[in-house]
Design an enzyme around this catalytic site. Structure first.
Site, PDB file in Angstrom:
ATOM      1  N   ARG A  81     -82.847   9.320  21.360  1.00 30.88           N
ATOM      2  CA  ARG A  81     -81.607   9.652  20.671  1.00 30.88           C
ATOM      3  C   ARG A  81     -80.875   8.395  20.189  1.00 30.88           C
ATOM      4  O   ARG A  81     -80.039   8.456  19.291  1.00 30.88           O
ATOM      5  CB  ARG A  81     -80.713  10.496  21.589  1.00 30.88           C
ATOM      6  N   TYR A 135     -74.312  21.852  -3.595  1.00 29.11           N
ATOM      7  CA  TYR A 135     -75.203  22.746  -2.866  1.00 29.11           C
ATOM      8  C   TYR A 135     -74.353  23.740  -2.078  1.00 29.11           C
ATOM      9  O   TYR A 135     -73.328  23.384  -1.501  1.00 29.11           O
ATOM     10  CB  TYR A 135     -76.100  21.927  -1.945  1.00 29.11           C
ATOM     11  N   ASP A 200     -74.474  13.039  -3.688  1.00 32.26           N
ATOM     12  CA  ASP A 200     -75.695  13.738  -3.300  1.00 32.26           C
ATOM     13  C   ASP A 200     -76.730  13.466  -4.381  1.00 32.26           C
ATOM     14  O   ASP A 200     -76.613  13.923  -5.517  1.00 32.26           O
ATOM     15  CB  ASP A 200     -75.423  15.238  -3.169  1.00 32.26           C
ATOM     16  N   LYS A 225     -86.529  17.822   0.527  1.00 28.46           N
ATOM     17  CA  LYS A 225     -86.913  18.117  -0.843  1.00 28.46           C
ATOM     18  C   LYS A 225     -87.892  17.068  -1.381  1.00 28.46           C
ATOM     19  O   LYS A 225     -89.010  16.981  -0.906  1.00 28.46           O
ATOM     20  CB  LYS A 225     -85.651  18.236  -1.704  1.00 28.46           C
TER      21      LYS A 225
END
Length: 405
Positions: A81, A135, A200, A225
């Protein structure tokens, strides 16, 4: 010079410092420079969740240092982590491609955006200025105030007037999802003043534009994507300066929204073919956009001046029948894969956005979004042609009746 202009000398957008290796070269080699010295050709995949260490005092000191400033750990790793060597390779490569000091990877694009909001909120900067469309889930996250943020929606010309003393972020998406609307990033960055601009860049990728070169401090990707490119990995990443990256690493550690090492491995592999995939798909998309624009069954086509592999178009007939009518093209949400995908934003990706807000942002009920893949253009057109016929007739009923008009 217009932010959409490309510098074809090395494949990078204009305004970049001299001496960079070409984009295609960086895509293949960034994050892998040490492999020869390690005696390796493929990057190693580190799946460890924890790491042995006999120097507990030294380990404690390094953890204290991370808690204080969020800098990347030096020396051997401690716990997954806190960081992973495979994921770090992907972060290094993506930062190089975007032209930023650093990048911080997350479990998804939404986790990445959430980390940015939390990092700004922690400084008492809860106000966000945003431009629609975004989005759909990004829009919902901001509008619902789920993380304590307050949003002011505006157009690009209204950004400066919308800023407040507690504004921590300005957010735009260009080309935007799903209308492919574009903004002048340099002008927007100027309007932000000292407030960080987040762009973005999922649709454009660094192949078509590098927002940091036009004044953005944060560049967001849904790595699921184009960066991954094959529809088999989920992730998100923020490319930014090191000051912001340190805050994002601390949020990632505290929330646990880490990118899995296997995802990091696949994303690094995806970057190596990113320029080839984006350019090939973009050429096909431009051809399809031209054919759709000339088709009487299509009311309007949206295709960005910057180019790219995304096409949006509004049909005269029933968009749901078009979705049902494709046979080669995949009817599915998401984008950026090697296969072509089609979806109805008002029903899926932007369903969560209020209907009035959705329509005001240009996301109409007859709009379809096409993510063009690597198939042959003639095969794709043949499939679209048949699907558009299905949308026009819908089994013999008039399309006006189907659409409830």
């Amino acid at each position: 010079m217009d932010s959409r202009t490309q510098d074809r000398r090395n494949g990078f957008p204009v305004g970049e410092p001299p001496g960079l290796r070409a984009l295609a070269t960086e895509a293949v080699h960034a994050g892998r420079e040490d492999l020869v010295a390690l005696g390796l050709h493929a990057p190693p995949l580190d799946l460890s969740t924890t790491y042995p260490c006999r120097d507990s005092r030294g380990e404690a000191a390094r953890i204290d240092a991370f808690a204080a400033d969020g800098a990347e750990l030096t020396g051997p790793p401690v716990y997954a982590r806190l960081g992973n060597q495979t994921v770090a390779r992907f972060e290094t490569a993506l930062a190089r491609l975007e032209g930023t000091e650093s990048a911080v990877a997350f479990a998804s694009g939404m986790a990445a955006l959430s980390a940015v909001l939390l990092a700004r909120n922690a400084l008492g900067l809860r106000h966000v200025v945003a431009v629609r469309p975004l989005y759909g889930c990004s829009d919902h996250l901001l509008n619902a105030g789920l993380l304590g943020s307050e949003v002011t929606w505006t157009d690009p010309a209204g950004i400066a007037a919308a800023l407040r003393p507690d504004t921590g972020l300005v957010m735009v998406e260009s080309p935007a999802n799903p209308t492919l609307a574009e903004v002048d990033l340099r002008a927007v960055a100027h309007a932000c003043g000292s407030v960080p601009l987040l762009v973005d860049n999922t649709f454009a990728t660094p192949v078509l534009q590098r927002p940091a070169g036009h004044g953005a401090r944060l560049v967001l990707h849904s790595a699921t994507k184009y960066l991954g490119g094959h529809g088999d990995v989920m992730g998100g990443v923020v490319a930014c300066d090191e000051e912001l990256a340190r805050r994002l690493r601390q949020v990632r550690f505290a929330t646990g929204a880490v990118l899995h090492p296997l995802a990091g491995y696949l994303l690094l592999r995806g970057l190596s073919t990113l320029p080839v995939r984006v350019r090939a798909a973009s050429a096909t998309a431009a051809e399809l956009a031209g054919r759709l624009a000339a088709d009487p069954r299509v009311a309007r086509v949206h295709y960005p001046r910057i180019g790219g592999a995304m096409v949006a178009f509004e049909v005269h007939g029933d968009p749901h029948a078009v979705i049902a009518g494709v046979r080669l093209i995949t009817p599915a949400v998401s984008l950026g894969s090697v296969d072509t995908l089609i979806q109805h934003p008002a029903s899926i990706s932007h369903r969560i956005v209020d209907e009035t807000d959705r329509h005001d942002a240009g996301v109409g009920d007859r709009l379809l979004r096409l993510s063009v893949g690597l198939e042959d253009v003639e095969d794709l057109w043949a499939d679209l042609d048949g699907a558009l016929d299905a949308g026009r007739t819908d089994g013999g009923r008039r399309t006006e009746e189907v659409a409830g008009r």
